[in-house]
Design a protein around this motif. Sequence first.
Motif, PDB file in Angstrom:
ATOM      1  N   PRO A  96       0.777  -1.604   0.168  1.00 50.55           N
ATOM      2  CA  PRO A  96      -0.208  -0.267  -0.209  1.00 50.55           C
ATOM      3  C   PRO A  96       0.720   1.706   0.160  1.00 50.55           C
ATOM      4  CG  PRO A  96      -0.856  -1.804   1.659  1.00 50.55           C
ATOM      5  CD  PRO A  96       0.712  -2.171   1.005  1.00 50.55           C
ATOM      6  N   TYR A  97       1.874   1.267   0.602  1.00 53.65           N
ATOM      7  CA  TYR A  97       2.904   2.455   1.140  1.00 53.65           C
ATOM      8  C   TYR A  97       3.325   2.972  -0.346  1.00 53.65           C
ATOM      9  CZ  TYR A  97       3.284   2.293   5.903  1.00 53.65           C
ATOM     10  OH  TYR A  97       2.928   1.904   7.137  1.00 53.65           O
ATOM     11  N   THR A  98       3.841   1.670  -1.383  1.00 52.37           N
ATOM     12  CA  THR A  98       4.249   2.102  -3.181  1.00 52.37           C
ATOM     13  C   THR A  98       3.392   2.489  -3.498  1.00 52.37           C
ATOM     14  OG1 THR A  98       5.628   0.784  -2.218  1.00 52.37           O
ATOM     15  CG2 THR A  98       5.417   1.524  -4.772  1.00 52.37           C
ATOM     16  N   LEU A  99       1.688   1.525  -3.518  1.00 58.59           N
ATOM     17  CA  LEU A  99       1.060   2.107  -4.644  1.00 58.59           C
ATOM     18  C   LEU A  99       0.501   3.290  -4.334  1.00 58.59           C
ATOM     19  CD1 LEU A  99      -1.415  -1.063  -5.051  1.00 58.59           C
ATOM     20  CD2 LEU A  99       0.303   0.114  -6.037  1.00 58.59           C
ATOM     21  N   SER A 105       1.746  10.222  -7.159  1.00 60.74           N
ATOM     22  CA  SER A 105       2.547  10.692  -7.447  1.00 60.74           C
ATOM     23  C   SER A 105       1.647  10.961  -9.093  1.00 60.74           C
ATOM     24  CB  SER A 105       4.033   9.952  -8.158  1.00 60.74           C
ATOM     25  OG  SER A 105       4.681  10.350  -6.402  1.00 60.74           O
ATOM     26  N   ILE A 106       2.007   9.828 -10.010  1.00 59.41           N
ATOM     27  CA  ILE A 106       1.093   9.795 -11.450  1.00 59.41           C
ATOM     28  C   ILE A 106      -0.099  10.595 -11.389  1.00 59.41           C
ATOM     29  CG2 ILE A 106      -0.473   8.307 -10.911  1.00 59.41           C
ATOM     30  CD1 ILE A 106       2.000   8.624 -13.954  1.00 59.41           C
ATOM     31  N   THR A 107      -0.765  10.507 -10.472  1.00 59.40           N
ATOM     32  CA  THR A 107      -2.146  11.721 -10.459  1.00 59.40           C
ATOM     33  C   THR A 107      -1.627  13.288 -10.896  1.00 59.40           C
ATOM     34  OG1 THR A 107      -3.441   9.953  -8.878  1.00 59.40           O
ATOM     35  CG2 THR A 107      -4.503  12.343  -9.072  1.00 59.40           C
ATOM     36  N   TRP A 108      -0.990  13.983 -10.116  1.00 57.75           N
ATOM     37  CA  TRP A 108      -0.367  15.256  -9.697  1.00 57.75           C
ATOM     38  C   TRP A 108      -0.359  15.915 -11.265  1.00 57.75           C
ATOM     39  CZ3 TRP A 108       4.254  17.787 -10.399  1.00 57.75           C
ATOM     40  CH2 TRP A 108       4.951  17.773 -10.242  1.00 57.75           C
ATOM     41  N   SER A 109       1.099  14.879 -12.001  1.00 58.28           N
ATOM     42  CA  SER A 109       1.796  15.125 -12.808  1.00 58.28           C
ATOM     43  C   SER A 109       0.491  14.774 -14.353  1.00 58.28           C
ATOM     44  CB  SER A 109       2.721  13.905 -12.910  1.00 58.28           C
ATOM     45  OG  SER A 109       2.714  12.499 -13.372  1.00 58.28           O
ATOM     46  N   LEU A 249       7.459   4.086 -13.071  1.00 55.73           N
ATOM     47  CA  LEU A 249       6.651   4.600 -12.267  1.00 55.73           C
ATOM     48  C   LEU A 249       7.700   3.237 -10.667  1.00 55.73           C
ATOM     49  CD1 LEU A 249       3.336   5.587 -13.174  1.00 55.73           C
ATOM     50  CD2 LEU A 249       4.871   7.243 -11.774  1.00 55.73           C
ATOM     51  N   LEU A 250       7.212   2.304 -10.760  1.00 57.77           N
ATOM     52  CA  LEU A 250       8.267   1.783  -9.783  1.00 57.77           C
ATOM     53  C   LEU A 250       9.634   1.626  -8.912  1.00 57.77           C
ATOM     54  CD1 LEU A 250       6.496  -1.986 -10.718  1.00 57.77           C
ATOM     55  CD2 LEU A 250       6.018  -1.141  -8.280  1.00 57.77           C
ATOM     56  N   GLU A 257      12.021   5.571  -2.312  1.00 52.19           N
ATOM     57  CA  GLU A 257      11.576   5.591  -1.007  1.00 52.19           C
ATOM     58  C   GLU A 257      13.306   5.244  -0.092  1.00 52.19           C
ATOM     59  OE1 GLU A 257       7.965   2.193  -2.576  1.00 52.19           O
ATOM     60  OE2 GLU A 257       9.666   1.662  -1.300  1.00 52.19           O
ATOM     61  N   ILE A 258      13.926   4.767  -1.240  1.00 48.64           N
ATOM     62  CA  ILE A 258      15.546   4.985   0.015  1.00 48.64           C
ATOM     63  C   ILE A 258      15.803   6.421   0.216  1.00 48.64           C
ATOM     64  CG2 ILE A 258      18.143   4.099   0.171  1.00 48.64           C
ATOM     65  CD1 ILE A 258      16.197   2.271  -0.547  1.00 48.64           C
ATOM     66  N   VAL A 259      15.506   7.055  -0.974  1.00 44.59           N
ATOM     67  CA  VAL A 259      16.404   8.634  -0.466  1.00 44.59           C
ATOM     68  C   VAL A 259      15.206   8.818   0.725  1.00 44.59           C
ATOM     69  CG1 VAL A 259      16.427  10.727  -0.745  1.00 44.59           C
ATOM     70  CG2 VAL A 259      16.651   9.233  -3.025  1.00 44.59           C
ATOM     71  N   PHE A 260      14.015   9.167   1.075  1.00 38.33           N
ATOM     72  CA  PHE A 260      13.509   9.415   2.252  1.00 38.33           C
ATOM     73  C   PHE A 260      12.782   8.778   3.431  1.00 38.33           C
ATOM     74  CE2 PHE A 260      12.769  12.141  -1.689  1.00 38.33           C
ATOM     75  CZ  PHE A 260      12.522  13.456  -0.776  1.00 38.33           C
ATOM     76  N   SER A 261      13.538   7.671   2.804  1.00 42.43           N
ATOM     77  CA  SER A 261      13.826   6.936   4.431  1.00 42.43           C
ATOM     78  C   SER A 261      11.869   5.501   4.459  1.00 42.43           C
ATOM     79  CB  SER A 261      14.314   6.805   5.491  1.00 42.43           C
ATOM     80  OG  SER A 261      15.327   7.251   5.390  1.00 42.43           O
ATOM     81  N   ARG A 262      11.192   6.003   3.738  1.00 39.33           N
ATOM     82  CA  ARG A 262       9.707   5.855   3.470  1.00 39.33           C
ATOM     83  C   ARG A 262       9.680   4.199   3.105  1.00 39.33           C
ATOM     84  NH1 ARG A 262       5.621   8.998   1.904  1.00 39.33           N
ATOM     85  NH2 ARG A 262       4.279   7.575   1.249  1.00 39.33           N
ATOM     86  N   PRO A 263       8.294   3.872   3.951  1.00 41.81           N
ATOM     87  CA  PRO A 263       7.773   1.929   3.747  1.00 41.81           C
ATOM     88  C   PRO A 263       7.653   2.025   2.815  1.00 41.81           C
ATOM     89  CG  PRO A 263       6.771   2.856   5.779  1.00 41.81           C
ATOM     90  CD  PRO A 263       7.727   4.218   5.092  1.00 41.81           C
ATOM     91  N   GLY A 264       7.518   0.984   2.295  1.00 49.55           N
ATOM     92  CA  GLY A 264       7.338   0.202   0.840  1.00 49.55           C
ATOM     93  C   GLY A 264       8.184  -1.072   0.080  1.00 49.55           C
ATOM     94  N   LEU A 265       7.673  -1.166  -1.280  1.00 48.99           N
ATOM     95  CA  LEU A 265       8.689  -2.505  -1.664  1.00 48.99           C
ATOM     96  C   LEU A 265      10.146  -2.171  -1.555  1.00 48.99           C
ATOM     97  CD1 LEU A 265       5.852  -3.392  -4.655  1.00 48.99           C
ATOM     98  CD2 LEU A 265       6.903  -4.462  -2.052  1.00 48.99           C
TER      99      LEU A 265
END
Lengths: 314, 292
Positions: A96-99, A105-109, A249-250, A257-265
């Motif tokens: 869910p975090y990644t999705l 991202s894709i919506t605003w762009s 996108l993936l 996710e790595i740069v911002f230390s976000r959880p996700g795939l």
Amino acid sequence: MLSFILKRIGLAAVITVLAVSSLFLIVHMIPGDPVSTMLGPRATPEMRAALEARMGLDQPLVVQIGLFFANMLRGDLGMDVFSNRPVSEIVLGQVPYTLVLILVSITWSAVLGIALGCYSAIHRNSLGDRLTGILSVSVIAVPAFVVSLYSLLIFAVKLQWFPAIGAGDAGNWGDQLHHLVLPSLAIGLSWVGYIARLVRASMLEVMGEGHIRTARAFGLPERQIVFGYALRLAILPTVTVIGVGMGFLLSAAVFTEIVFSRPGLGKLVIDSITTRNYPVVMGSVLFSTLIFVASTTLADIVNAILDPRIRAGK
Amino acid sequence: MTDASLPKPRSELGEILYHLVRDPLGLAGLIIVLAILASAVLAPWIAPYDPIALNVPDRLQGPSAAHLMGTDQLGRDTFSRVIWGGRVALQVALPTIGGAIFFGLLLGMIAGYGPRWLDNLIVLLFDTIRSFPTVMFALAVVALVGPSLNTVILVIMVTSIPTYGRVVRTLTQSLKEAEFITAEKSLGASTPRIMAVHLLPNVLGPLAVLAAMDIPTVVGLEAGLSFLGMGVKPPTPSWGSLLNDGYNLIRNTPWLIIAGGIPLILTTVGFTFLGEALRDVVDPKLRGKGGK
């Protein structure tokens, strides 16, 4: 129409089976086996045999692939070596975090890109159009992780407008959105330019077509022609490109996710590689492949539904 | 077109260059790309310092006359590492794209020219390869064999083959029915001869455009994987590993990130501009229209 959808889903199923099997074969062909990778050099033969039996590695290859599919269909991707939790549970917890990140991202762009593309097409060769064109081309190929790092440096570390780490408190929507701003900026930026150019090109093409000329001849207001008739057809390529672009996108999400230390795939994969947690790596790759195949299939189907030419044809 | 007023006909390459330098973006792209290529080739002569020489007392300095882009945590000169990093980027990009073009050409032409069943088989193969998100796939392979430059090259090459193969296939299919091919066939030309002598030259132009547009992607992937520690091994200078050093020291010094990102941005912008301009030149339908 229905037969097209069924055919497309059938093709997706075939591709998934082939992709999963080849992933499985690659794992077997590549030098270095998962067992020694996971257990390390000091493993005793008994430990190796026990783990091999648990992972089914002592069976013949064909049986292994068959077992793998049978388990996959039941949602069983094996057990995590360290925590002994099911891999599917661990991976599903991160999906869910990644999705969410990708969708935001894709919506605003897409919204901004479609608006810019329409503007450029209507005001063709104006200063605004040229500027949009040059800016689009400039940002199109800049890697998402470079944008991530620069925005982290400027907006999180120096200006401290946005948080640098994590996905925000669970349940606190405002906080989570605040954490989404920079990562989704990094992933979406190149898409704005891409979509703007795509919409501009297809809009110009559509505006030259017969039914638009007819609408003009009937004296319909320009606004209604552009937004009511032309845009409908002009955003079709965008739908396809977003579907096919799911892979990009993936990939972008992994870095962000790595740069911002976000959880996700992405974070899960990198952490699992560092700890040599092999089943989790494979489970995450498998899941991202499934997401990718599903999104390209969906894009094709949506395209067929939206485009009267495909709908009427085959 | 203005060619009627030109003094004498140019060669095909000259023609392409002529149109390229007249497009401001194309000219800018060409200059940036040539500068990057030159600095990568001439790295041993133009880099002021040894890119891996340690000089701990001078570590983490800001830009100065002695160190144009400062120094990293081990006192290595960042500017020299940026220049040498270009070499690594090209070392990955050139074989990767060369290999992808070779296999893409081969498979794409066979699919486009060969029997229907072979076509279906190759397209299915392309679709399967494309169904792996590149970075995830690369990470899975790296997890097994460990990080190395060759792994990165191989993985990106394999995942890029469908991009080229599909374009070649479509072009071949449309050329197959062209009159000059039918004429060759009726004169008794063999299939390999038709492919090599008549089809190949006609698909090279669009492939060159695709390659120019693809180089930034490959360079970005290499840098990305090196940034994650899954590409080149230290102390080899790579733009990605520079960014990784900068990321770890982001609160100490901004210079490493800025220095590592600039060449990547320049590369992407340069090659994209060049690719765009090339496409306008190679695709005569678009030339002179001003629209993309």
